[in-house]
Enzyme design. Sequence first.
Site, PDB file in Angstrom:
ATOM      1  N   HIS A 133       0.827  -1.203   0.000  1.00 18.03           N
ATOM      2  CA  HIS A 133       0.000   0.000   0.000  1.00 18.03           C
ATOM      3  C   HIS A 133       0.864   1.256   0.000  1.00 18.03           C
ATOM      4  O   HIS A 133       0.538   2.248  -0.662  1.00 18.03           O
ATOM      5  CB  HIS A 133      -0.925  -0.002   1.216  1.00 18.03           C
ATOM      6  N   ARG A 182      10.997  18.366  15.312  1.00 17.13           N
ATOM      7  CA  ARG A 182      11.726  17.290  16.006  1.00 17.13           C
ATOM      8  C   ARG A 182      11.840  16.013  15.184  1.00 17.13           C
ATOM      9  O   ARG A 182      12.651  15.154  15.511  1.00 17.13           O
ATOM     10  CB  ARG A 182      11.032  16.976  17.344  1.00 17.13           C
ATOM     11  N   HIS A 221      18.609  17.685  14.152  1.00 22.59           N
ATOM     12  CA  HIS A 221      17.953  17.909  15.435  1.00 22.59           C
ATOM     13  C   HIS A 221      18.752  17.304  16.576  1.00 22.59           C
ATOM     14  O   HIS A 221      18.841  17.900  17.664  1.00 22.59           O
ATOM     15  CB  HIS A 221      16.549  17.310  15.416  1.00 22.59           C
ATOM     16  N   TYR A 224      20.991  22.865  22.795  1.00 20.32           N
ATOM     17  CA  TYR A 224      19.898  22.895  23.774  1.00 20.32           C
ATOM     18  C   TYR A 224      20.351  22.387  25.144  1.00 20.32           C
ATOM     19  O   TYR A 224      20.087  23.021  26.170  1.00 20.32           O
ATOM     20  CB  TYR A 224      18.729  22.050  23.254  1.00 20.32           C
ATOM     21  N   HIS A 242      21.007  28.476   8.166  1.00 15.28           N
ATOM     22  CA  HIS A 242      20.221  28.287   6.948  1.00 15.28           C
ATOM     23  C   HIS A 242      20.346  29.507   6.038  1.00 15.28           C
ATOM     24  O   HIS A 242      20.562  29.375   4.821  1.00 15.28           O
ATOM     25  CB  HIS A 242      18.750  28.049   7.300  1.00 15.28           C
TER      26      HIS A 242
END
Length: 563
Positions: free
Chosen positions: A139, A433, A440, A448, A475
């Site tokens: 599928h 995320r 990340h 972080y 970026h």
Amino acid sequence: MHRRRGRTSPSVEREEVEKNLRYLEENEEQEGNNQKDDNNDEEEDEDVLRAMTVEGIRDRMQQMRQDVLEQVNEQWNEMLSDVLQRLEANVSGSGSGNKIFEDTDKYVDRRKSQKEGILSDKRFQPRNSLLTDLFKIKHFRTIYNIFVVILIILFINTAVCDIVDTGSTHLGVRTIMLGFGKFPTVINIWLLMKGSTFALYIIFSFWASQRSTLPAKTLPRKILDYGCLALFILYQAAFIALPVKAILAEDLPPVSSLVVLMEQVRLLMKTHAFVRSTAPKMMLEESQKLQKTQKSQVDISGSSKCPGFSKFLYFMFAPTLVYRDSYPRTQQINWRKVIWNYTEVVLVVFYVAFVFERFLVPDFRQFGEHPLEPRALILSIFSTMMPGILVFLCGFYCLLHSWMNGSAELLRFADRMFYKDWWNSTSYDAYYRTWNVVVHDWLYTYIYKDMYEIVTPRNKVLSTFTVFAVSAIFHEYILAFAFRFFYPVMLLMFGGIGLVLVFLTRKHDKAGGNIFVWLTLCIGSGVLLSLYSMEYYARINCPPYQDSFLDLFLPRSWTCHRL
């Protein structure tokens, strides 16, 4: 006295009278019941007649409709159950013995810390990419086949249009050659950048070996530590400046510039990850050995070993940005997968070239020769939404699936969770995320966590803001030097609107949230592709500003036009 024969006593006569009365009462009750039954029969006949009316027919139709819906729902549940069973079933792996969703913990990539205030760490384990597993179900494979059919249609469309317009066809080769022009220069720049990372390892190894020979908490050791730290910062600054200078000096085309800049940022992140992960661990081990030496009065300090060059070299090529001394590995290389994944990379490059040739270049290459009107701007943005989201999906599949899986198979890198099911995201918090797990993980581990644990203890908002600021700046840095102009559309959309949407959509968990995410992705892709294309061709068709420095920052597409 003698009684008269044949005459009954009064008590017997009374009993016979009562008996007759009961018999009459029972007959009356029986007749009443029979009458009630007749009435009930008449009422049932009336009910039947009433059921044959319009209301009755409508009720029957509703009941039939409900029955049909229940049957469809049962069949749908059976089909979903069959899909889940297939997902949970064992499938043949690529030598790693993987199973699709073998356990509920398989796609969890964090290992919780036992210490309070310390965030969880990245956990590596053998697993396939999500699309690799999903494509084993027919599928989902059909969706892949649909994109292949679209590629074939674009191929035929490009060939026919070229033959009708020019009498010949180039099938996207000209666009690819223009974009990847001067590629040997790209290879030379890459070799110099890669060689500089090896020089960094030599200096780091020297620092590790010399540091242990100096007494703790002394001036010579502090000079060595801070001197090497300053040298590392200078190295990072030079690593940013020199490749950019080479790009400008050689005047590389946009795609070749993108290759150099993306590889530059990747190597910069890798060297930072290696030093940031290794240096504190070595210093901690040396401190622990020193404490044991002071307690036992026996010299067991020794020197903390720097990771071997083979580990550093493997990390420089491995498809991850988080450093570990070892990673889960597969037993052997499946060369068939390697060849097919890299073939997909080439096919996707042609796919994007066809999209640009058919939908973008004809609309924008004459930009700047006419005044920019709001109507034309709106039509341009909406007309590029579908090509924009198609280019976005091609970029995701090319880099995060085909290229990463090809490199992982070539290096026998077993943890191939380079992305998660970002397409199911109902909020931008989940989207950021899951769509690029590789980047990340680096942002989480080295930006972080450091902000949350060291710089601003337990301040999640400021830590999140720092992550978005760093990501948005790099970026925009890549796009600015690739196209030779500063047009902060990406900076505003990613670091501004994107950050706001993270907090606004964080609690959305319904289908409407997923529709909103996809709708805004399409709109954002259209805006980015349209505005950057306008500015790029305006830089070709419009004269520059008199001040060369301001010309880099002032958009020509806003003011320039040729009458």
